[in-house]
Design an enzyme around this catalytic site. Structure first.
Site, PDB file in Angstrom:
ATOM      1  CD  GLU A  25     -24.057  28.131  36.763  1.00 41.68           C
ATOM      2  OE1 GLU A  25     -23.364  28.062  37.404  1.00 41.68           O
ATOM      3  OE2 GLU A  25     -24.972  27.050  36.663  1.00 41.68           O
ATOM      4  CE  LYS A 159     -24.518  16.687  35.623  1.00 42.21           C
ATOM      5  NZ  LYS A 159     -24.544  17.713  36.007  1.00 42.21           N
TER       6      LYS A 159
HETATM    7  N1  PSU Z   1     -24.947  20.846  37.915  1.00 40.58           N
HETATM    8  C1  PSU Z   1     -24.621  21.095  37.515  1.00 40.58           C
HETATM    9  N2  PSU Z   1     -23.584  21.122  36.917  1.00 40.58           N
HETATM   10  C2  PSU Z   1     -23.111  22.328  37.726  1.00 40.58           C
HETATM   11  C3  PSU Z   1     -23.279  23.106  38.860  1.00 40.58           C
HETATM   12  C4  PSU Z   1     -25.455  22.443  39.513  1.00 40.58           C
HETATM   13  O1  PSU Z   1     -25.145  19.871  36.606  1.00 40.58           O
HETATM   14  O2  PSU Z   1     -22.529  23.335  37.598  1.00 40.58           O
HETATM   15  C5  PSU Z   1     -23.331  23.733  39.713  1.00 40.58           C
HETATM   16  C6  PSU Z   1     -24.604  25.259  39.776  1.00 40.58           C
HETATM   17  O3  PSU Z   1     -23.481  26.056  39.968  1.00 40.58           O
HETATM   18  C7  PSU Z   1     -24.832  24.597  40.664  1.00 40.58           C
HETATM   19  C8  PSU Z   1     -24.025  23.932  41.737  1.00 40.58           C
HETATM   20  O4  PSU Z   1     -25.480  26.345  40.568  1.00 40.58           O
HETATM   21  O5  PSU Z   1     -23.244  23.351  40.990  1.00 40.58           O
HETATM   22  C9  PSU Z   1     -24.910  23.288  42.917  1.00 40.58           C
HETATM   23  O6  PSU Z   1     -24.068  22.503  43.915  1.00 40.58           O
HETATM   24  P1  PSU Z   1     -24.442  22.707  45.241  1.00 40.58           P
HETATM   25  O7  PSU Z   1     -25.493  21.420  45.031  1.00 40.58           O
HETATM   26  O8  PSU Z   1     -23.335  22.524  45.850  1.00 40.58           O
HETATM   27  O9  PSU Z   1     -25.864  23.636  45.551  1.00 40.58           O
END
Ligand code: PSU
Ligand code: MN
Length: 309
Positions: A25, A159
């Protein structure tokens, strides 16, 4: 749909040679880590995948195309463009139609990987159910994508900025298997044990591959979470990361951070509050995931039997 895809020469060659390809990604580059560590991490992760016998395909949206595999200048562009859009399922048509620069989340990367026929995707952590989701409704689109899109996602768990228990409940409801590697415990990204168990433990790439292939042969669409714990030497102290996470969550609340800004805000505050130590852990775990993901992609290629459509 295929008209939106643009393969890099390296990925195009891998496809015609039948080599295993691993998707990566780009939100982790644009919104997950600071420059220049983000670009360096992206390059190193790609090399780990090559060294393990697979071909890396970092995915991003550039000039109205879904780019499958990026040139070094394109990795640099993503790493140095703070205005790159964080693109999830909802945002894909917008960023393509308006020809903006887009960094794909786990959800959007899964969609693009499936379009490109890539079965294995490596990242750091997936999104999930946020703490307090019962009032905020903040549940990452990553989870719905895992429910519907046929891509295995290698990560280091979720996390503790999230409600890990509710995230696992949500995945269970939507039939997404959670597999752990080398231990039964489901890892919590910065630490190896979330206090919750994964559904299944498969230590070898062959076992993981045959489990995933069996799911898809049964016509059970959707992803699989392959949760690989951070290497012991790079794990953080649970007490420290819990304290800092609570502080970052409180600040997000006080500042009224909402929607897609929540996760990037928390990631960057945690990095600041740990004086960068969380970044070293983050980089180490992504690299380890790259190795596990490349081995899985090789094993999937070598398995006899049907491939998902
Ligand atoms: N969690 C991490 N590092 C990240 C992300 C999530 O530890 O970089 C990023 C990923 O791209 C994930 C996105 O798909 O955040 C999720 O965002 P949201 O919670 O807004 O859906
Ligand atoms: Mn959200």
């Amino acid at each position: 749909m295929q008209q939106f895809l643009k393969f890099s020469p390296e990925v195009a060659a891998a496809r015609s040679a039948g080599k295993p390809v691993v998707a990566l990604e780009s939100t982790i580059i644009s919104h997950g880590m600071p420059y220049p560590q983000n670009v360096q991490m992206a390059q190193e992760v790609e090399q780990i995948i090559r060294d393990a016998g697979a071909v890396p395909a970092t995915i991003a949206i550039i000039d109205g195309k879904i780019c499958i595999g990026l040139a070094p200048e394109q990795l640099e562009l993503l790493g140095t463009s703070p205005d790159a859009m964080k693109v999830s399922r909802r945002d894909l048509p917008f960023v393509l139609a308006t020809r903006r620069l887009g960094a794909t989340t786990v959800a959007a990367t899964m969609i693009c990987a499936q379009l490109a026929g890539i079965e294995v995707f490596v990242t750091g952590g997936i999104g999930g159910v946020h703490r307090g989701a019962e009032t905020s409704f903040d549940i990452s689109a990553d989870l719905q994508e895992l429910a519907r899109t046929d891509v295995a996602v290698v990560c280091a768990g979720v996390k503790s900025i999230l409600d890990i228990g509710l995230t696992l409940e949500y995945l269970e409801t939507y039939g997404v298997p959670v597999v752990s590697v080398g231990q039964q415990a489901f890892p919590a990204f910065f630490t190896r044990d979330s206090g919750f168990a994964a559904d299944f433990q498969f230590d070898s790439a062959i076992e993981q591959a045959s489990f995933i292939q069996t799911k898809w042969q049964l016509g059970l669409h959707g992803g699989v979470v392959v949760a690989n714990p951070v290497p012991e030497a790079f794990a953080m102290q649970k007490e420290e990361i819990d304290r800092i996470t609570d502080q970052a969550l409180m600040e997000a609340d006080q500042r009224g951070v909402t929607g897609k800004a929540v996760t990037p805000f928390l990631l960057s505050r945690i990095k600041e509050l740990t004086q960068g130590r969380s970044l070293a852990t983050n980089i180490a775990l992504v690299k380890h995931n790259a190795l596990v993901g490349a081995q899985l992609a090789v094993a999937m290629r070598d398995l006899p039997g049907l491939k998902p459509l």
